[in-house]
Design a protein around this motif. Structure first.
Motif, mmCIF file in Angstrom:
data_model
loop_
_atom_site.group_PDB
_atom_site.id
_atom_site.type_symbol
_atom_site.label_atom_id
_atom_site.label_comp_id
_atom_site.label_asym_id
_atom_site.label_seq_id
_atom_site.Cartn_x
_atom_site.Cartn_y
_atom_site.Cartn_z
ATOM 1 N N ALA A 1 9.737 -1.588 3.465
ATOM 2 C CA ALA A 1 9.691 -2.820 2.672
ATOM 3 C C ALA A 1 9.940 -4.074 3.489
ATOM 4 C CB ALA A 1 10.717 -2.733 1.535
ATOM 5 N N GLU A 2 10.860 -4.020 4.470
ATOM 6 C CA GLU A 2 11.183 -5.247 5.193
ATOM 7 C C GLU A 2 10.041 -5.736 6.058
ATOM 8 O OE1 GLU A 2 13.191 -1.735 7.341
ATOM 9 O OE2 GLU A 2 12.843 -2.458 5.298
ATOM 10 N N GLU B 1 0.143 -1.712 -5.434
ATOM 11 C CA GLU B 1 -0.903 -2.186 -4.525
ATOM 12 C C GLU B 1 -0.663 -1.667 -3.107
ATOM 13 O OE1 GLU B 1 -3.169 -6.377 -3.311
ATOM 14 O OE2 GLU B 1 -1.273 -6.396 -4.427
ATOM 15 N N GLN B 2 0.600 -1.618 -2.703
ATOM 16 C CA GLN B 2 0.931 -1.064 -1.394
ATOM 17 C C GLN B 2 0.420 0.363 -1.267
ATOM 18 O OE1 GLN B 2 5.159 -1.317 -0.936
ATOM 19 N NE2 GLN B 2 5.231 -3.483 -1.531
ATOM 20 N N LEU C 1 -2.066 -5.823 5.709
ATOM 21 C CA LEU C 1 -1.707 -4.663 4.897
ATOM 22 C C LEU C 1 -0.410 -4.043 5.410
ATOM 23 C CD1 LEU C 1 -5.197 -2.923 4.646
ATOM 24 C CD2 LEU C 1 -4.175 -4.580 3.073
ATOM 25 N N PRO C 2 0.369 -3.432 4.536
ATOM 26 C CA PRO C 2 1.625 -2.796 4.956
ATOM 27 C C PRO C 2 1.385 -1.395 5.521
ATOM 28 C CG PRO C 2 1.388 -2.569 2.603
ATOM 29 C CD PRO C 2 0.194 -3.361 3.064
ATOM 30 N N VAL C 3 0.487 -1.290 6.470
ATOM 31 C CA VAL C 3 0.105 0.009 7.034
ATOM 32 C C VAL C 3 -0.023 -0.124 8.548
ATOM 33 C CG1 VAL C 3 -1.576 1.899 7.002
ATOM 34 C CG2 VAL C 3 -1.196 0.536 4.927
ATOM 35 N N ARG C 4 0.507 0.849 9.258
ATOM 36 C CA ARG C 4 0.363 0.883 10.708
ATOM 37 C C ARG C 4 -0.238 2.224 11.117
ATOM 38 N NH1 ARG C 4 6.418 1.871 13.349
ATOM 39 N NH2 ARG C 4 6.873 3.846 12.281
ATOM 40 N N GLY C 5 -0.698 2.287 12.358
ATOM 41 C CA GLY C 5 -1.268 3.528 12.848
ATOM 42 C C GLY C 5 -0.980 3.722 14.320
ATOM 43 N N MET C 6 -1.113 4.968 14.760
ATOM 44 C CA MET C 6 -1.007 5.323 16.165
ATOM 45 C C MET C 6 -1.949 6.488 16.435
ATOM 46 S SD MET C 6 3.064 5.193 17.136
ATOM 47 C CE MET C 6 3.708 5.639 15.519
ATOM 48 N N ILE C 7 -2.505 6.510 17.619
ATOM 49 C CA ILE C 7 -3.341 7.622 18.029
ATOM 50 C C ILE C 7 -2.975 7.991 19.461
ATOM 51 C CG2 ILE C 7 -5.243 6.098 18.740
ATOM 52 C CD1 ILE C 7 -7.163 8.351 17.768
ATOM 53 N N HIS D 1 -3.438 0.719 -0.968
ATOM 54 C CA HIS D 1 -3.958 0.475 0.378
ATOM 55 C C HIS D 1 -3.628 1.636 1.320
ATOM 56 C CE1 HIS D 1 -5.594 -3.515 -0.103
ATOM 57 N NE2 HIS D 1 -4.473 -3.944 -0.664
ATOM 58 N N PHE D 2 -2.394 2.125 1.231
ATOM 59 C CA PHE D 2 -2.018 3.242 2.102
ATOM 60 C C PHE D 2 -2.888 4.467 1.830
ATOM 61 C CE2 PHE D 2 0.301 7.275 2.406
ATOM 62 C CZ PHE D 2 0.429 7.351 3.789
ATOM 63 N N HIS D 3 -3.057 4.821 0.567
ATOM 64 C CA HIS D 3 -3.841 6.011 0.231
ATOM 65 C C HIS D 3 -5.298 5.860 0.656
ATOM 66 C CE1 HIS D 3 -0.735 8.315 -1.617
ATOM 67 N NE2 HIS D 3 -0.497 7.422 -2.572
ATOM 68 N N ARG D 4 -5.838 4.662 0.546
ATOM 69 C CA ARG D 4 -7.221 4.447 0.975
ATOM 70 C C ARG D 4 -7.369 4.693 2.486
ATOM 71 N NH1 ARG D 4 -9.202 -0.022 3.064
ATOM 72 N NH2 ARG D 4 -7.485 -1.303 2.272
#
Length: 319
Positions: free
Chosen positions: A188-189, A204-205, A12-18, A208-211
């Motif tokens: 995008a890249e 679609e991007q 998925l085009p999503v990353r996270g940090m905590i 997934h991000f909103h979910r």
């Protein structure tokens, strides 16, 4: 120990940090309490600074930048200015100038945006500037968004407006922990080569991000402060496949020094420095970030304004 974890959602085009600032944040508060020249921050101010420290660490960790990320809030309430500075190695420090009384239940807008003209500035200051190079700075109003936005909403607005990155941010701080969770849609890249999947269409991007952002938004401040990283990720994203990276360790670090303070005194000018010496007998400067005191007497001040060629050699002795 304080810890910052980065992760990707596979395919998925999503990353996270905590981030959870524990010892680093406690040292910030302890230095403030033990400095006789400065009173402890009121609880709402300390909470705001803790959120700024957590957000600054997340933002610094998300970029490849050899320098300092400086978050400044300029206000017109009891907090005139608040600063969080995070270096490229996640060394961090914070401070604030508070004038007047602070209500126990004060919100961000009550602290810094009473008249609606408060501003949040994010500055990227390179460690080794090239000739003529200026720091990059982006500024957003504190009234961004509907209602009475908190710091997380203000910074989400900044990321959308200045960096074109859709972002969800959850922040919290108390006397023990300052913490934050960031979810971000990748530019995008970076979208076409995640987990071997083909690039997705924009709709679609965003779906997934909103979910994933909605799942992140369900995290309460109490959960963010009290639960460990593993538990938080498992509770929120148990249905997702997450790729984890080696954790980093934020820490308290202050860049003040006697040499930098001497440079500040030099900037005041000889006449003003001599006036302070005549009135007080010495120039006493306390670092707002760490509480370190620097004292300069008349001899020290004379050396500050002495031309380099006038400095005595290191081997010289006083007769």
């Amino acid at each position: 120990m304080s810890e910052l974890h980065k992760f990707l959602f596979e395919g998925l085009p999503v990353r996270g940090m905590i981030v959870r600032l524990t010892d680093a944040w406690q040292e910030v508060l302890a230095r403030r309490r033990t400095d006789d020249a400065q009173a402890a921050w009121p609880q709402p101010v300390a909470r705001m600074l803790g959120e700024m420290a957590a957000a600054g660490a997340l933002m610094q960790a998300g970029i490849k930048f050899n320098g300092a990320l400086v978050m400044q809030i300029f206000g017109e309430g009891p907090v005139k200015v608040a600063v969080a500075e995070v270096q490229h190695d996640l060394g961090l420090r914070v401070t604030a100038k508070v004038v007047g009384e602070v209500a126990a239940d004060a919100h961000l807008q009550d602290l810094v945006n009473v008249g609606g003209r408060g501003r949040c500035a994010i500055t990227l200051d390179p460690k080794d500037r090239l000739p003529g190079q200026q720091p990059y700075q982006g500024v957003v109003p504190l009234a961004a968004g509907a209602g009475r936005p908190g710091l997380a909403e203000v910074l989400e607005h900044y990321m959308r407006q200045s960096e074109q990155l859709d972002t969800k941010l959850v922040l919290a701080a108390d006397a023990d922990v300052a913490a934050g969770l960031l979810i971000q849609r990748l530019p995008a890249e970076g979208e076409g080569n995640l987990g071997g999947r083909q690039a997705m269409d924009p709709e679609e991007q965003m779906e997934h991000f909103h979910r994933i952002a909605t799942l992140a938004a369900s995290l309460t401040a109490e959960e963010l402060l009290r639960l460990d990283v593993e538990t938080i990720l498992r509770r929120l994203f148990w249905q997702e496949k997450i790729l984890r990276f080696e954790p980093q360790a934020p820490r308290f670090a202050c860049s003040c020094s006697r040499e930098r303070v001497a440079g500040m005194i030099r900037g005041l000018g000889r006449e003003e420095a001599e006036d302070i010496l005549a009135e007080q007998g010495q120039i006493d400067v306390s670092c707002d970030f760490c509480g370190q005191h620097y004292r300069f007497d008349a001899v020290d001040a004379a050396q500050i304004f002495m031309a380099p060629g006038d400095q005595p050699p290191a081997s010289a002795t006083v007769q």
